[in-house]
Design an enzyme around this catalytic site. Structure first.
Site, PDB file in Angstrom:
ATOM      1  N   ARG A 237       0.852  -1.185   0.000  1.00  0.00           N
ATOM      2  CA  ARG A 237       0.000   0.000   0.000  1.00  0.00           C
ATOM      3  C   ARG A 237       0.892   1.241   0.000  1.00  0.00           C
ATOM      4  O   ARG A 237       1.939   1.264   0.653  1.00  0.00           O
ATOM      5  CB  ARG A 237      -0.903   0.036   1.242  1.00  0.00           C
ATOM      6  N   GLU A 266      -4.039   7.873  -5.188  1.00  0.00           N
ATOM      7  CA  GLU A 266      -4.270   7.212  -6.472  1.00  0.00           C
ATOM      8  C   GLU A 266      -5.543   7.781  -7.081  1.00  0.00           C
ATOM      9  O   GLU A 266      -6.576   7.793  -6.393  1.00  0.00           O
ATOM     10  CB  GLU A 266      -4.385   5.707  -6.268  1.00  0.00           C
ATOM     11  N   HIS A 285      -1.568   0.620  -9.969  1.00  0.00           N
ATOM     12  CA  HIS A 285      -2.213  -0.328  -9.048  1.00  0.00           C
ATOM     13  C   HIS A 285      -2.847  -1.500  -9.809  1.00  0.00           C
ATOM     14  O   HIS A 285      -4.067  -1.693  -9.780  1.00  0.00           O
ATOM     15  CB  HIS A 285      -3.260   0.389  -8.177  1.00  0.00           C
TER      16      HIS A 285
HETATM   17  C1  GLV Z   1      -5.159  -4.575  -4.148  1.00  0.00           C
HETATM   18  O1  GLV Z   1      -4.336  -3.777  -3.847  1.00  0.00           O
HETATM   19  C2  GLV Z   1      -5.765  -5.463  -3.244  1.00  0.00           C
HETATM   20  O2  GLV Z   1      -5.699  -5.225  -2.020  1.00  0.00           O
HETATM   21  O3  GLV Z   1      -6.340  -6.443  -3.685  1.00  0.00           O
END
Ligand code: GLV
Length: 321
Positions: A237, A266, A285
């Site tokens: 994260r 983001e 991401h």
């Molecule tokens: C993506 O970052 C997730 O947590 O699946």
């Protein structure tokens, strides 16, 4: 009558399954989140919702949603949800663990090798017509073979990442909230204190979720301790990293380069200094973004909603330890 909110467009076969159990209100965009006021309005009489990381589930949402029974988060991480608050209202929260493990580890590996071998810079160089001849050190990068690799966060994704390292003859160190001796045996990984991981790793891979313990873990002191030629990869994260400290570390040569799948904000602000740095590779991401895995994640959300609305236990509830 059940009412299910779906905050992004999902393929018809999944929607059909939800429509078999109730009325579905789906936001028909796949790249733009449902506006917050529309979400707050829609959730008023909803009994279930299938959401993404873009939806913040806080007291405002919970107050607005007296009938809600289940929140299915299409992600393994759930820092977008105030889980203690939601659980205290008897609402089930589910996530999508396991189905995305291998795909996310593969993205981490892709980023690591991409950064190590300067693939993005090299590709731009070719596209810009700058390629004139073979050069002894043209885009000379860094070997993964025989490197010390430090994994911060040895959950399922960390383990899947470590399994992939085996073919590269690396030495694997890890740091985690708790030590796992079975993992150490199975993967030949050495448990080390966080500072040792920082000081001795040629590559550092962060797979950690965002918690109060991990927030800003990679800060100025951490980058200062790293090797000057270290490569830092983050697939956990964004807020686990102090981005100002990361920018400084890259500018001052405290570390060599980074690859990030996750950012504090983001989408990233286009004025962010990381975007103008050749030694920072940033992707939007996409850790779990293979078609198969995204289908599995949506199916798991649908299954969890179906189970809870039928008064059964969810397959993958989030239980805070
Ligand atoms: C993506 O970052 C997730 O947590 O699946």
């Amino acid at each position: 009558m059940e009412k299910i909110i779906v905050s992004r467009s999902i393929p018809q076969p999944f929607k059909d399954q939800l429509e078999a159990i109730g009325q579905v209100e789906m936001w028909d965009e796949s790249l733009i989140p449902m506006p917050r006021n529309q979400f707050l309005e829609a959730i008023k009489d909803a009994t279930a919702c299938l959401i993404t990381l873009s939806e913040k589930i806080d007291s405002e949402v919970i107050k607005a949603a007296p009938k809600l029974k289940v929140i299915a988060n299409m992600a393994v991480g759930f820092d977008n949800i105030d889980v203690p608050l939601v659980n205290s209202k008897g609402i089930t929260v589910t996530n999508t663990p396991d189905v995305l493990t291998e795909t996310t580890a593969e993205l981490g590996f892709t980023l690591m090798l991409t950064v190590a071998r300067r693939i993005v810079e090299a590709e731009k160089y070719v596209q810009n017509g700058e390629w004139q001849s073979w050069g002894p050190y043209l885009f000379a990068g860094k070997d993964l073979s025989n490197a010390n690799v430090g994994i911060y966060g040895m959950g399922e994704i960390g383990k899947a990442f470590a399994r992939r390292l085996k073919g590269f003859d690396t030495k694997i160190m890890y740091h985690n909230r708790s030590r796992n001796k079975d993992t150490e045996k199975a993967l030949g990984a050495l448990y080390v204190p966080f500072d040792t991981l920082l000081e001795h790793s040629d590559f550092i891979i962060c797979t950690a979720p965002l918690t109060e313990e991990t927030r800003n873990k990679f800060n100025a002191q951490a980058f200062e301790k790293m090797k000057n030629d270290a490569i830092f990869i983050n697939i956990g994260r964004g807020a686990v990293v102090d981005e100002e400290a990361l920018v400084y570390a890259l500018q001052e040569g405290q570390i060599a380069a980074c690859g990030l799948d996750v950012l504090r904000e983001e989408p990233i602000d286009m004025a962010h200094p990381l975007l103008s740095m050749d030694n920072a590779v940033i992707v939007p991401h996409i850790g779990s973004a293979s078609v198969t895995t995204r289908n599995r994640m949506i199916q798991l959300c649908v299954d969890n909603i179906t189970l809870v609305l039928n008064n059964q236990y969810a397959k993958t509830p989030v239980n805070l330890k």
